[in-house]
Each structure stands twice: as structure tokens, then as C-alpha cells.
Design a protein around this motif. Structure first.
Motif, PDB file in Angstrom:
ATOM      1  N   ARG A  16      -8.122  52.829 105.521  1.00  0.00           N
ATOM      2  CA  ARG A  16      -7.820  51.463 105.081  1.00  0.00           C
ATOM      3  C   ARG A  16      -7.904  50.457 106.222  1.00  0.00           C
ATOM      4  NH1 ARG A  16      -5.139  49.304 100.634  1.00  0.00           N
ATOM      5  NH2 ARG A  16      -3.876  47.436 100.978  1.00  0.00           N
ATOM      6  N   ASP A  17      -7.443  50.835 107.407  1.00  0.00           N
ATOM      7  CA  ASP A  17      -7.450  49.908 108.535  1.00  0.00           C
ATOM      8  C   ASP A  17      -8.862  49.569 109.009  1.00  0.00           C
ATOM      9  OD1 ASP A  17      -4.702  49.838 108.494  1.00  0.00           O
ATOM     10  OD2 ASP A  17      -4.443  51.289 110.113  1.00  0.00           O
ATOM     11  N   GLU A  18      -9.849  50.311 108.535  1.00  0.00           N
ATOM     12  CA  GLU A  18     -11.240  50.038 108.915  1.00  0.00           C
ATOM     13  C   GLU A  18     -11.912  49.045 107.969  1.00  0.00           C
ATOM     14  OE1 GLU A  18     -12.511  51.177 111.698  1.00  0.00           O
ATOM     15  OE2 GLU A  18     -10.660  52.299 112.110  1.00  0.00           O
ATOM     16  N   PHE A  19     -11.164  48.560 106.979  1.00  0.00           N
ATOM     17  CA  PHE A  19     -11.731  47.642 105.982  1.00  0.00           C
ATOM     18  C   PHE A  19     -11.001  46.306 106.010  1.00  0.00           C
ATOM     19  CE2 PHE A  19     -13.127  51.715 104.465  1.00  0.00           C
ATOM     20  CZ  PHE A  19     -14.335  51.474 103.836  1.00  0.00           C
ATOM     21  N   ASN A  20     -11.713  45.265 105.632  1.00  0.00           N
ATOM     22  CA  ASN A  20     -11.097  43.960 105.405  1.00  0.00           C
ATOM     23  C   ASN A  20     -10.563  43.925 103.975  1.00  0.00           C
ATOM     24  OD1 ASN A  20     -11.679  42.324 107.885  1.00  0.00           O
ATOM     25  ND2 ASN A  20     -13.774  42.910 107.370  1.00  0.00           N
ATOM     26  N   ILE A  21      -9.246  43.921 103.842  1.00  0.00           N
ATOM     27  CA  ILE A  21      -8.615  43.886 102.525  1.00  0.00           C
ATOM     28  C   ILE A  21      -8.285  42.429 102.195  1.00  0.00           C
ATOM     29  CG2 ILE A  21      -6.810  44.833 101.057  1.00  0.00           C
ATOM     30  CD1 ILE A  21      -8.483  47.011 102.388  1.00  0.00           C
ATOM     31  N   PRO A  22      -8.806  41.888 101.107  1.00  0.00           N
ATOM     32  CA  PRO A  22      -8.482  40.503 100.758  1.00  0.00           C
ATOM     33  C   PRO A  22      -6.971  40.303 100.599  1.00  0.00           C
ATOM     34  CG  PRO A  22     -10.302  41.299  99.418  1.00  0.00           C
ATOM     35  CD  PRO A  22      -9.754  42.489 100.151  1.00  0.00           C
ATOM     36  N   THR A  23      -6.523  39.101 100.884  1.00  0.00           N
ATOM     37  CA  THR A  23      -5.112  38.752 100.760  1.00  0.00           C
ATOM     38  C   THR A  23      -4.912  37.770  99.613  1.00  0.00           C
ATOM     39  OG1 THR A  23      -5.259  36.855 102.253  1.00  0.00           O
ATOM     40  CG2 THR A  23      -4.838  39.021 103.253  1.00  0.00           C
ATOM     41  N   PHE A  24      -3.641  37.545  99.272  1.00  0.00           N
ATOM     42  CA  PHE A  24      -3.344  36.557  98.230  1.00  0.00           C
ATOM     43  C   PHE A  24      -3.895  35.191  98.639  1.00  0.00           C
ATOM     44  CE2 PHE A  24      -0.760  39.832  96.596  1.00  0.00           C
ATOM     45  CZ  PHE A  24      -0.353  39.487  95.311  1.00  0.00           C
ATOM     46  N   GLN A  25      -3.744  34.851  99.919  1.00  0.00           N
ATOM     47  CA  GLN A  25      -4.236  33.555 100.380  1.00  0.00           C
ATOM     48  C   GLN A  25      -5.762  33.485 100.324  1.00  0.00           C
ATOM     49  OE1 GLN A  25      -3.532  32.581 104.555  1.00  0.00           O
ATOM     50  NE2 GLN A  25      -3.235  30.434 104.011  1.00  0.00           N
ATOM     51  N   SER A  26      -6.433  34.521 100.830  1.00  0.00           N
ATOM     52  CA  SER A  26      -7.894  34.476 100.860  1.00  0.00           C
ATOM     53  C   SER A  26      -8.489  34.482  99.453  1.00  0.00           C
ATOM     54  CB  SER A  26      -8.443  35.665 101.659  1.00  0.00           C
ATOM     55  OG  SER A  26      -8.283  36.895 100.962  1.00  0.00           O
ATOM     56  N   LEU A  49     -17.816  46.251  93.386  1.00  0.00           N
ATOM     57  CA  LEU A  49     -18.225  45.871  94.746  1.00  0.00           C
ATOM     58  C   LEU A  49     -17.209  46.440  95.723  1.00  0.00           C
ATOM     59  CD1 LEU A  49     -20.102  44.284  96.651  1.00  0.00           C
ATOM     60  CD2 LEU A  49     -18.530  42.343  96.427  1.00  0.00           C
ATOM     61  N   GLY A  50     -17.663  47.323  96.588  1.00  0.00           N
ATOM     62  CA  GLY A  50     -16.785  47.899  97.599  1.00  0.00           C
ATOM     63  C   GLY A  50     -16.382  46.867  98.636  1.00  0.00           C
ATOM     64  N   LEU A  51     -15.265  47.119  99.291  1.00  0.00           N
ATOM     65  CA  LEU A  51     -14.780  46.193 100.313  1.00  0.00           C
ATOM     66  C   LEU A  51     -15.604  46.311 101.594  1.00  0.00           C
ATOM     67  CD1 LEU A  51     -10.905  46.402  99.889  1.00  0.00           C
ATOM     68  CD2 LEU A  51     -12.473  44.614  99.117  1.00  0.00           C
ATOM     69  N   MET A  52     -15.464  45.315 102.432  1.00  0.00           N
ATOM     70  CA  MET A  52     -16.278  45.211 103.643  1.00  0.00           C
ATOM     71  C   MET A  52     -15.654  45.979 104.803  1.00  0.00           C
ATOM     72  SD  MET A  52     -17.291  41.739 105.682  1.00  0.00           S
ATOM     73  CE  MET A  52     -17.627  41.768 107.441  1.00  0.00           C
ATOM     74  N   LEU A 435     -11.340  55.628 100.167  1.00  0.00           N
ATOM     75  CA  LEU A 435     -11.444  55.229 101.568  1.00  0.00           C
ATOM     76  C   LEU A 435     -10.425  54.166 101.943  1.00  0.00           C
ATOM     77  CD1 LEU A 435     -15.300  55.063 102.257  1.00  0.00           C
ATOM     78  CD2 LEU A 435     -13.675  56.751 103.107  1.00  0.00           C
ATOM     79  N   TYR A 436      -9.998  53.339 100.975  1.00  0.00           N
ATOM     80  CA  TYR A 436      -9.094  52.252 101.348  1.00  0.00           C
ATOM     81  C   TYR A 436      -7.935  52.016 100.391  1.00  0.00           C
ATOM     82  CZ  TYR A 436     -12.571  49.816  98.397  1.00  0.00           C
ATOM     83  OH  TYR A 436     -13.429  49.455  97.388  1.00  0.00           O
ATOM     84  N   ASN A 437      -7.958  52.568  99.204  1.00  0.00           N
ATOM     85  CA  ASN A 437      -6.844  52.330  98.281  1.00  0.00           C
ATOM     86  C   ASN A 437      -5.676  53.268  98.554  1.00  0.00           C
ATOM     87  OD1 ASN A 437      -9.027  51.299  95.723  1.00  0.00           O
ATOM     88  ND2 ASN A 437      -7.304  50.080  96.452  1.00  0.00           N
ATOM     89  N   THR A 438      -4.490  52.821  98.163  1.00  0.00           N
ATOM     90  CA  THR A 438      -3.255  53.581  98.355  1.00  0.00           C
ATOM     91  C   THR A 438      -2.604  53.850  97.005  1.00  0.00           C
ATOM     92  OG1 THR A 438      -1.861  51.611  98.526  1.00  0.00           O
ATOM     93  CG2 THR A 438      -2.901  52.414 100.568  1.00  0.00           C
TER      94      THR A 438
END
Length: 462
Positions: A16-26, A49-52, A435-438
Motif C-alpha cells: 500500500r505504501d508504494e501507491f498513491n491513495i486518493p484522499t477525501f480532499q483530493s 482503474l488501478g491506483l498509481m 496490492l493496496y487494499n486493506t
């Protein structure tokens, strides 16, 4: 929530730390203070669409620097070649050893090129060879529209009527997905007329994972039938063994579970048994020609054996390095078997929470007039689905979105940070990407889904 936290501690294997996870603000979603604004959303939309990956920006910037510093000469003399960067003329080659094990192929059976539908069309040109009564194409009803358009127009290219040529498989009455035995029976019943079987590895709408090995082997009992697969929702989602399964051809996109970015470059597979069949007509271009002759500009097409011989043009440098930056994470995670293990933990947890909802319907107990949802994905066996679960909501009012359950649920969960995918007329797709979800992402998705249904229930009662 406590269980989700414990599960995240018990199964911590995530990048997860290797991905840019969108935030509420973004995302432009409502939040109360700065801390809430910086909180990550619950992104369960990797099937769309997978995360970046964070390193994608660096990978792309390095190529922009090369363009800036050396222009055209970076095709043969990359300024960072000593650091392991490939010159642009071979930009796709370093990514191929990373991709091949994800699809279960030999390196020379694949190519990184074009887009999904472009590759499907190119492969159909090469493999769909109707002869007399053997002209039928077998695929599923309600396949992704792009597949339908491609296959129906392949019929027209050969002066055939799609209405008479296409055999589309539908689930049995009151069922939501295809039974393997029905697919095999249809092949058997039409064994003298089918020229090509072309199904989805994972059905985009229902999330059904077809038994690729069994279907391919069964169809190949009849030597004149070729078998191809659209793996858009399967690649990077489930382990594949295209070579061992004897698949004739396959194609995929890379912007879903492979996280290559919107509109990212696609790929194809051509089995090695076809590798040296250079007489097979195809959509041809100079990048599929013998590399040693490519820049001699001769008017002799001498295709590279295997998948690379199907390339037409030089691939986009930016697209390829974006894909490679994600493929490196797949290798770091430990490959598709490790990814699949974590995927099943996440999806089975999602399934358990959904079944515990008071709004959950078993498939045989649906009352379309009463508020609720059912799961249309086959979930009785782990081998029948990938990461995605598809939920159909009731009651359904397609002509009145303000009173349509799916539309209202989707709007409610979205404004609370659950990024999912709606598919009209009545389905929401949830797909935890390993790869990034919890597990906490999964918990919140179901929590807000139940809240939405509670709100709708109150409105109905009032």
C-alpha cells in the motif's frame, strides 16, 4: 471494525505504501477538518482503474528527461543507459520477463502493444478463418460491448451476417452466470460449425472466472476450432497458465489490476505452437518485422516468430515504463500465487460481511419489490471468481434514478469515500485489490452500504 484491524495485523502483506491513495480532499469529497481531508478513501475500483504506483512518476520523468536531453537519439543511446535504462528502440523488452509469469507464458509468446480492442481485432484477423459451414464464433451474451462490436464486425469483414454467425451463451433462467457444462455442451452441439471460441477470462459484469483450462481443452478436441480469451479482468487478478493450458491467443489491457494508468498499453499472447507460422495473414507493421532488417526499409515482411511478430508500430515509451513500474511491484510481492492468496482473504471477508447484512438476498429468495441486494458473482467456489463481487440491487427503477436503489446506494457510499463502480441497470461492483487494499477498506465499504440501505428503508417506511 476491530476484526478488520486484527485481520490487517494478521495478514499485513501489502504494498500500500508504494501507491498513491486518493484522499477525501483530493477526491473533492466532504470532510470536517484537515485530518479528515487527508484521510485515504476506500478505493475498491481497481477492476476499472488501478491506483498509481508512486514510482511511476519517476519512471515517466526519466523518459521525459531523455527526450529533453537527447531527442531522437534516445532511441539508440539513452542518457541513463549505464543505470539500466533501455534505449527506446527496445523499451518494451525489459518489461516482458516481468509480464510473462503473470499470464503464464514464455517470453517469446507475448507482446506489449496497442490497446485491448485493437489487439482483439488484430488477433481475430489472424485466427478467425471461416470456411463454409464452419464459421461460427462462440462467446457470452452481455460480453463487454467492445468485444461484441469487434466480433460482430469480424463477421461482416467476411461477408457473414452476425445474427446468423454469432453464438452467444446466456445463463439458465433465474441464474446469473454461465455453467461450465453448458459452455461445453454448446461447443459439442456446434462442433462442426464453430470456427472460434472467444470468451472473457473473467466476465466484466458478473465477475465470473471461467474455467479457461477445461474449456480450451474441450474445444481443442475438435482440431479446427481455435480458442482465444479476453483477459481484461483476469490479468493481474488471478493466476493464469496460458502456455500450459494450450490457449491459441489472448489479449488484455493493463490499466485495471496491472495499474499502468488510464488508457495504458495492452498486450497479447500467441501460443508457441503458432510461433513459426509466418504464413498466417495478420495486421502487419514494421515493428513486427525482423529487427535486423527493420531499418533497411525493404519491402519484404519477415515477421519475428511469436508474439513480437504481431507488433505493428513502436510502442509508446511513456506507456511501457508506466506499466513496468507496476510490474516490478508484482515481482516484489512474490508473484501471482501470493497475490491470489491475499486477494481471496480480502474478497472472502467482503463476502462474509455482505452475507451478514439484513438486506442480503440468496439468489432463490429475491423479492424484486422489496429493498435488498443479491450477489450475482459465483461465490460457492473460490475458483469461480476473482477479486470482484457484483451486487444487484432491488427495487430497480431504471427510468427514475431518484428512486432507483442502486443509484441511491452508489451516491451515498461515494460521498462517504467508498470508490466503487456502477454498472447499469442495477449493479455495483466491489473489487479489493490485494496490492493496496486493506481489510479496513472492505469493512467501511460494507458499513456505508448498509447505512445507505437503512436510509432508503426509512424513506420507504415513511
Amino acid at each position: 471494525m476491530e476484526e478488520a484491524i486484527q485481520l490487517d495485523q494478521r495478514y499485513p502483506g501489502t504494498l500500500r505504501d508504494e501507491f498513491n491513495i486518493p484522499t477525501f480532499q483530493s477526491m473533492g469529497l466532504p470532510y470536517s477538518d484537515a485530518d479528515d481531508g487527508n484521510k485515504s478513501v476506500y478505493y475498491l475500483c481497481g477492476n476499472s482503474l488501478g491506483l498509481m504506483p508512486k514510482n511511476t512518476r519517476n519512471a515517466i520523468n526519466a523518459e521525459l528527461d531523455a527526450w529533453s536531453e537527447r531527442g531522437v537519439e534516445s532511441h539508440f543511446r539513452h542518457p541513463r543507459e549505464e543505470d539500466g535504462f533501455a534505449s527506446w528502440v527496445d523499451i518494451d523488452l525489459p518489461a516482458m520477463p516481468l509480464l510473462a509469469p503473470i499470464v503464464g507464458a514464455d517470453i517469446d509468446e507475448i507482446a506489449i502493444m496497442n490497446s485491448l480492442t485493437s489487439n482483439l481485432n488484430a488477433l481475430c484477423v489472424a485466427f478467425y478463418k471461416p470456411k463454409g459451414a464452419r464459421n461460427k464464433i462462440l462467446f457470452e451474451k452481455s460480453a463487454f460491448p467492445s468485444d461484441y462490436f469487434a466480433l460482430s464486425n469480424q463477421c461482416r469483414i467476411h461477408d457473414l451476417d452476425p445474427q446468423e454467425t454469432l453464438i452467444q451463451l446466456s445463463p439458465r433462467p433465474n441464474e446469473t452466470y454461465l455453467r461450465t457444462e453448458d459452455i461445453l455442451q454448446t461447443i459439442s452441439e456446434n462442433k462442426d460449425n464453430i470456427a472460434m471460441v472467444c470468451l472473457s477470462g473473467i466476465q466484466y459484469y458478473t465477475g465470473q472466472f471461467f474455467d479457461i483450462e477445461k474449456i480450451t481443452k474441450y474445444a481443442h478436441q475438435y482440431p479446427d476450432i481455435v480458442v482465444g480469451w479476453d483477459l481484461a479482468h483476469a490479468v493481474g487478478n488471478v493466476p493464469l497458465k496460458l502456455h500450459d493450458w494450450g490457449v491459441d491467443f489472448a489479449c488484455w489491457c493493463s490499466y485495471k489490476y496491472l495499474n499502468s494508468g488510464p488508457g495504458g498499453i495492452g498486450g497479447l499472447f500467441v501460443h508457441s505452437k503458432h510461433a513459426n507460422d509466418v504464413t498466417r495473414p495478420r495486421l502487419a507493421g514494421w515493428w513486427g518485422n525482423n529487427a535486423s532488417q527493420r531499418f533497411r526499409m525493404v519491402e519484404i515482411f519477415n515477421p519475428i516468430p511469436g508474439g513480437l511478430g504481431f507488433r505493428q508500430s513502436n510502442p509508446s515509451v511513456i506507456d511501457v515504463v508506466a506499466l513496468k513500474s507496476s510490474l516490478e511491484l508484482f515481482k516484489r510481492f512474490g508473484g501471482m500465487n501470493s497475490i491470489r492468496d491475499r486477494s481471496l482473504y480480502l474478497t472472502n471477508y467482503l463476502l462474509r460481511l455482505l452475507k451478514a447484512s439484513r438486506y442480503y438476498y440468496d439468489v432463490d429468495k429475491v423479492n424484486p419489490e422489496v429493498l435488498g441486494f443479491m450477489i450475482i458473482t459465483p461465490v460457492y467456489n473460490d475458483q469461480d471468481h476473482g477479486a470482484q463481487l457484483s451486487l444487484r440491487f432491488y427495487p430497480h427503477h431504471q427510468d427514475n434514478p431518484e428512486h432507483d436503489t442502486m443509484e441511491q446506494v452508489f451516491k451515498y457510499i461515494n460521498t462517504r469515500g467508498v470508490i466503487a463502480d456502477e454498472r447499469r441497470p442495477s449493479v455495483i461492483r466491489l473489487a479489493p485489490a490485494p496490492l493496496y487494499n486493506t481489510f479496513q477498506d472492505v469493512y467501511h465499504a460494507v458499513k456505508f452500504l448498509n447505512e445507505a440501505m437503512d436510509v432508503l428503508s426509512t424513506r420507504t417506511c415513511s
